[in-house]
Design an enzyme around this catalytic site. Structure first.
Site, mmCIF file in Angstrom:
data_model
loop_
_atom_site.group_PDB
_atom_site.id
_atom_site.type_symbol
_atom_site.label_atom_id
_atom_site.label_comp_id
_atom_site.label_asym_id
_atom_site.label_seq_id
_atom_site.Cartn_x
_atom_site.Cartn_y
_atom_site.Cartn_z
ATOM 1 N N ALA A 157 44.324 22.023 -16.647
ATOM 2 C CA ALA A 157 43.911 22.285 -15.264
ATOM 3 C C ALA A 157 43.184 21.069 -14.708
ATOM 4 C CB ALA A 157 43.012 23.512 -15.226
ATOM 5 N N ASN A 158 42.723 21.152 -13.473
ATOM 6 C CA ASN A 158 41.839 20.123 -12.921
ATOM 7 C C ASN A 158 40.747 20.809 -12.109
ATOM 8 O OD1 ASN A 158 42.597 20.166 -9.964
ATOM 9 N ND2 ASN A 158 44.607 19.789 -10.874
ATOM 10 N N ARG A 159 39.794 20.037 -11.633
ATOM 11 C CA ARG A 159 38.582 20.604 -11.022
ATOM 12 C C ARG A 159 38.696 20.894 -9.532
ATOM 13 N NH1 ARG A 159 34.754 20.490 -14.890
ATOM 14 N NH2 ARG A 159 34.918 18.864 -16.472
#
Ligand code: C5P
Length: 219
Positions: A29-31
């Site tokens: 995932a990413n932020r």
């Protein structure tokens, strides 16, 4: 639908991160919180647009009054975008994962198998570039984002050309700015006419100003 300058217009917005499965229980995932994309969809709807909001698993709840299409992966996001077209304008605010796993893994990877796994990646489709390159059915206005940490205008101008989009909303996400994950944004709008510096303002204000510019461009 609200009354306003975008009444009768259909605008597509992508937002949030994507999740790319590693195996049935793990993902990359990413932020991205989805805050800026959500604010843009809300602002477009407030100007009367019919908005299709294609979102990855974001922290922020989707706005009211838009059609929400929830996806997980980049490939699902591309399919949802293609299914939502035609649109008068499209805004690509999602933080799409650049890579996914090269192979689907049907069962949970087991620690008991011994050793450590090596992950092999494949490149994800570029949704913005794909839509910007469409002939028939290309939205009249295609807007992308660029998160840069240095030489913002130069890099974003090059990105605009590389992606084939009409506008790039560029921001400086170097840690000192506090923009990543914050409530404010300081953007440069890159169009065919050049670079336009916007003052630092809230993400809601950026959204409102961008929505107004989109309304003006569509006439
Ligand atoms: O190449 P980069 O990720 O910096 O480009 C950012 C822009 O491209 C954003 O508008 C983003 O939503 C879009 N993008 C996309 N599909 C990808 C990668 C980026 O639509 N696979």
């Amino acid at each position: 639908l609200m009354d306003g300058p975008l009444k009768g217009r259909h605008v597509l917005v992508t937002s949030g991160p994507t999740h790319e499965p590693i195996d049935p229980v793990r993902y990359i995932a990413n932020r991205s919180s989805g805050a800026q994309g959500t604010a843009i969809a809300r602002a477009l709807a407030a100007l009367g647009a019919r908005v299709t909001f294609v979102t990855g698993p974001a922290e922020v709840a989707p706005p009211q009054g838009v059609e929400v299409v929830r996806v997980e992966t980049a490939r699902e996001m591309l399919a949802a975008v293609e299914a939502a077209l035609p649109a008068d304008a499209a805004v690509f605010a999602a933080a799409v994962a650049d890579w996914r796993m090269a192979e689907d893994v049907a069962q949970k990877m087991k620690k008991e198998a011994g050793g450590v796994p090596t992950l092999r990646f494949a490149e994800n489709p570029d949704i913005l570039a794909t839509v910007a390159a469409m002939g028939d059915g290309r939205p009249g206005l295609v807007v992308g984002f660029a998160a840069e940490t240095e030489r913002v205008v130069e890099h974003a101008t090059a990105k605009r050309a590389r992606k084939g989009c009409d506008w790039i909303v560029a921001n400086d996400v170097s840690p000192a700015t506090g923009i990543m994950g914050g409530a404010e944004n300081a953007v440069v709008l890159i169009t065919g006419a050049g670079a336009e510096d916007w003052p630092r303002m809230t993400k809601d204000q950026v959204a409102g100003r961008l929505a107004a510019r989109i309304a003006a461009a569509l006439g």
